[in-house]
Design a protein around this motif. Structure first.
Motif, PDB file in Angstrom:
ATOM      1  N   HIS A 159       9.436  11.810  -6.909  1.00  0.00           N
ATOM      2  CA  HIS A 159       9.762  12.045  -8.322  1.00  0.00           C
ATOM      3  C   HIS A 159       9.060  13.276  -8.891  1.00  0.00           C
ATOM      4  O   HIS A 159       7.926  13.579  -8.573  1.00  0.00           O
ATOM      5  CB  HIS A 159       9.532  10.809  -9.187  1.00  0.00           C
ATOM      6  CG  HIS A 159       8.115  10.315  -9.263  1.00  0.00           C
ATOM      7  ND1 HIS A 159       7.208  10.813 -10.168  1.00  0.00           N
ATOM      8  CD2 HIS A 159       7.461   9.350  -8.579  1.00  0.00           C
ATOM      9  CE1 HIS A 159       6.053  10.167 -10.034  1.00  0.00           C
ATOM     10  NE2 HIS A 159       6.172   9.286  -9.066  1.00  0.00           N
TER      11      HIS A 159
ATOM     12  N   ASP B 251       0.824  12.231  -7.042  1.00  0.00           N
ATOM     13  CA  ASP B 251       1.856  11.372  -7.650  1.00  0.00           C
ATOM     14  C   ASP B 251       2.678  12.186  -8.631  1.00  0.00           C
ATOM     15  O   ASP B 251       2.350  12.244  -9.808  1.00  0.00           O
ATOM     16  CB  ASP B 251       1.180  10.187  -8.341  1.00  0.00           C
ATOM     17  CG  ASP B 251       2.180   9.186  -8.871  1.00  0.00           C
ATOM     18  OD1 ASP B 251       3.370   9.280  -8.517  1.00  0.00           O
ATOM     19  OD2 ASP B 251       1.782   8.314  -9.657  1.00  0.00           O
ATOM     20  N   ASP B 252       3.762  12.838  -8.194  1.00  0.00           N
ATOM     21  CA  ASP B 252       4.286  12.679  -6.858  1.00  0.00           C
ATOM     22  C   ASP B 252       4.676  14.043  -6.295  1.00  0.00           C
ATOM     23  O   ASP B 252       5.683  14.177  -5.608  1.00  0.00           O
ATOM     24  CB  ASP B 252       5.464  11.708  -6.895  1.00  0.00           C
ATOM     25  CG  ASP B 252       6.006  11.375  -5.514  1.00  0.00           C
ATOM     26  OD1 ASP B 252       5.264  11.515  -4.544  1.00  0.00           O
ATOM     27  OD2 ASP B 252       7.184  11.021  -5.416  1.00  0.00           O
TER      28      ASP B 252
ATOM     29  N   GLU C 265      10.430   8.846 -13.217  1.00  0.00           N
ATOM     30  CA  GLU C 265      10.085   7.599 -12.532  1.00  0.00           C
ATOM     31  C   GLU C 265       9.077   6.818 -13.367  1.00  0.00           C
ATOM     32  O   GLU C 265       9.173   5.610 -13.522  1.00  0.00           O
ATOM     33  CB  GLU C 265       9.487   7.920 -11.146  1.00  0.00           C
ATOM     34  CG  GLU C 265       9.199   6.683 -10.291  1.00  0.00           C
ATOM     35  CD  GLU C 265       7.795   6.131 -10.462  1.00  0.00           C
ATOM     36  OE1 GLU C 265       7.553   4.999 -10.051  1.00  0.00           O
ATOM     37  OE2 GLU C 265       6.937   6.816 -11.034  1.00  0.00           O
ATOM     38  N   GLU C 266       8.121   7.580 -13.909  1.00  0.00           N
ATOM     39  CA  GLU C 266       6.947   6.934 -14.510  1.00  0.00           C
ATOM     40  C   GLU C 266       7.265   6.157 -15.777  1.00  0.00           C
ATOM     41  O   GLU C 266       6.551   5.242 -16.144  1.00  0.00           O
ATOM     42  CB  GLU C 266       5.870   7.991 -14.823  1.00  0.00           C
ATOM     43  CG  GLU C 266       5.337   8.735 -13.599  1.00  0.00           C
ATOM     44  CD  GLU C 266       4.427   7.874 -12.733  1.00  0.00           C
ATOM     45  OE1 GLU C 266       4.268   6.676 -13.014  1.00  0.00           O
ATOM     46  OE2 GLU C 266       3.878   8.425 -11.759  1.00  0.00           O
TER      47      GLU C 266
ATOM     48  N   ASP D 218       6.257   8.211  -2.246  1.00  0.00           N
ATOM     49  CA  ASP D 218       5.614   8.130  -3.563  1.00  0.00           C
ATOM     50  C   ASP D 218       4.292   7.380  -3.451  1.00  0.00           C
ATOM     51  O   ASP D 218       3.996   6.481  -4.231  1.00  0.00           O
ATOM     52  CB  ASP D 218       6.550   7.447  -4.571  1.00  0.00           C
ATOM     53  CG  ASP D 218       5.977   7.477  -5.986  1.00  0.00           C
ATOM     54  OD1 ASP D 218       5.036   8.262  -6.226  1.00  0.00           O
ATOM     55  OD2 ASP D 218       6.459   6.718  -6.841  1.00  0.00           O
TER      56      ASP D 218
ATOM     57  N   TYR E 198      -6.145   7.022  -2.669  1.00  0.00           N
ATOM     58  CA  TYR E 198      -5.069   7.270  -3.644  1.00  0.00           C
ATOM     59  C   TYR E 198      -5.505   6.970  -5.075  1.00  0.00           C
ATOM     60  O   TYR E 198      -5.228   7.734  -5.997  1.00  0.00           O
ATOM     61  CB  TYR E 198      -3.843   6.426  -3.271  1.00  0.00           C
ATOM     62  CG  TYR E 198      -2.615   6.708  -4.101  1.00  0.00           C
ATOM     63  CD1 TYR E 198      -1.995   7.953  -4.065  1.00  0.00           C
ATOM     64  CD2 TYR E 198      -2.057   5.729  -4.924  1.00  0.00           C
ATOM     65  CE1 TYR E 198      -0.856   8.212  -4.813  1.00  0.00           C
ATOM     66  CE2 TYR E 198      -0.918   5.983  -5.671  1.00  0.00           C
ATOM     67  CZ  TYR E 198      -0.321   7.226  -5.611  1.00  0.00           C
ATOM     68  OH  TYR E 198       0.803   7.484  -6.356  1.00  0.00           O
TER      69      TYR E 198
HETATM   70 ZN    ZN Z   1       4.733   7.973  -8.357  1.00  0.00          ZN
END
Ligand code: ZN
Length: 338
Positions: free
Chosen positions: A160, A172-173, A206-207, A234, A300
């Motif tokens: 994304h 991200d991302d 996406e978020e 992702d 992450y």
């Molecule tokens: Zn993401």
């Protein structure tokens, strides 16, 4: 946001949503609720830890507001030993006023906890000026290499484009976007002519509601597109460890035979249960098999949704290993089918 000049109030400390559930309006009215719960580090898979910790960010404000709280703070849901607060989506429910909510970086959260331990009556001043602007039109970005034998059969890979704007959104991302584009570019550079159409999809939004993924699925159904598989990246630009796959058992068994092609210290498993937020709607709409690349997850949440998620946080070699693994995976699917 807070009122223009901010607000000052005493602070009630609870651990989690379970903690706020035991409180009464007498405890909470007129106060700031501080959800002070450490990241659920007992899970080796940090995504599980995140899942176990994140509910208070999503629902904590409304739960506290229902009891009369004037604002909410949470200990940032991350693994970094730093002071970068993470952000993310929050859902206000209809049954409570929409009070301001913010995350504190780990060090600030430690400090606040210490102050409140010494002086539970300490008051906190909070001033926030954030706002939600109206939606604007935006787009998924798509590039493809036409298949030489089955141009109507699509192998899609994507990530994304949008990111929380506290950092660069590098892991991200941005990493997923680069994985997807460069995997296809690598095959092209090698002079590979795919049988099926290879498509890189950069999903938008996406978020904040999966709007790009939903629109993609809607158009795929409308245009009767046929996807062999949709693959998502992702989960960051770290060393690739595995793929996950959701589709026929026979396809999974076939893919598990491909493990021999991946070098040591990269992909060492293809497991059941794949997919991702952006390709979920397509899987739901027409049953397209879905897969995800799973990088090492230990770091992450040092970066996720925080000011620490910047380009320099991505290791070039680790990112390239992910790209190469994806290119190999796409090649194998294109050659062998599912
Ligand atoms: Zn993401």
């Amino acid at each position: 946001a807070t009122p223009k000049d901010g607000l000052t109030a005493e602070v009630v400390v609870v651990k989690s949503l379970d903690g706020i559930a035991t409180r009464s309006p007498d405890d909470v009215t007129g106060k700031i609720v501080f959800y002070d719960e450490p990241f659920a580090s007992e899970h080796v898979n940090t995504f599980r830890g995140y899942g176990a910790s994140v509910q208070k960010r999503i629902y904590g404000a409304s739960r506290a507001a229902k009891l009369g709280a004037v604002a909410v703070l949470i200990r940032s849901i991350g693994t970094g030993d730093d002071d970068h607060p993470h952000t993310g989506s929050l859902r206000y429910t209809e049954d409570a006023p929409q009070i301001p909510a913010a995350a504190l970086g780990a060090h600030s959260a430690d400090k606040l906890a210490q102050i409140l331990e010494k002086n539970p009556k300490a008051k906190l001043f909070l001033k926030m000026n954030c706002q939600t602007l109206p939606d604007v039109l935006s787009y998924n970005v798509i590039g493809e290499i036409k298949g030489s034998e089955n141009p109507d059969d699509i192998i899609a890979v994507g990530g994304h484009l949008d990111a929380w704007d506290t950092g660069h959104g590098a892991h991200d991302d941005g990493a997923g976007i680069m994985h997807s584009i460069v995997a296809l570019q690598s095959l092209q550079t090698l002079g590979y002519q795919p049988k099926n159409t290879l498509r890189a999809v950069m999903f938008i939004n996406e978020e904040n509601g999966l709007r790009g993924g939903k629109k993609y699925a809607e158009l795929a159904v409308e245009n009767k597109e046929k996807h062999v598989i949709a693959i998502e990246s992702d989960a960051g630009g770290f060393t690739p460890r595995a793929f996950r796959f959701k589709g026929a058992d026979s396809s999974l068994a076939k893919m598990q035979d491909w493990m021999q092609y991946f070098p040591d210290n990269t992909i060492d498993a293809i497991r059941a249960g794949g997919g991702g937020p952006d390709i979920g709607p397509l899987n739901k709409a027409d049953g397209t098999p879905v897969a995800a690349i799973i990088p090492d997850a230990q770091r992450y949440f040092d970066f996720h949704h925080s000011p620490a998620d910047v380009f320099s946080a991505v290791n070039k070699r680790e990112l390239e290993l992910g790209t190469a693994s994806l290119a190999s995976f796409i090649y194998l699917i294109d050659q062998e089918g599912l």
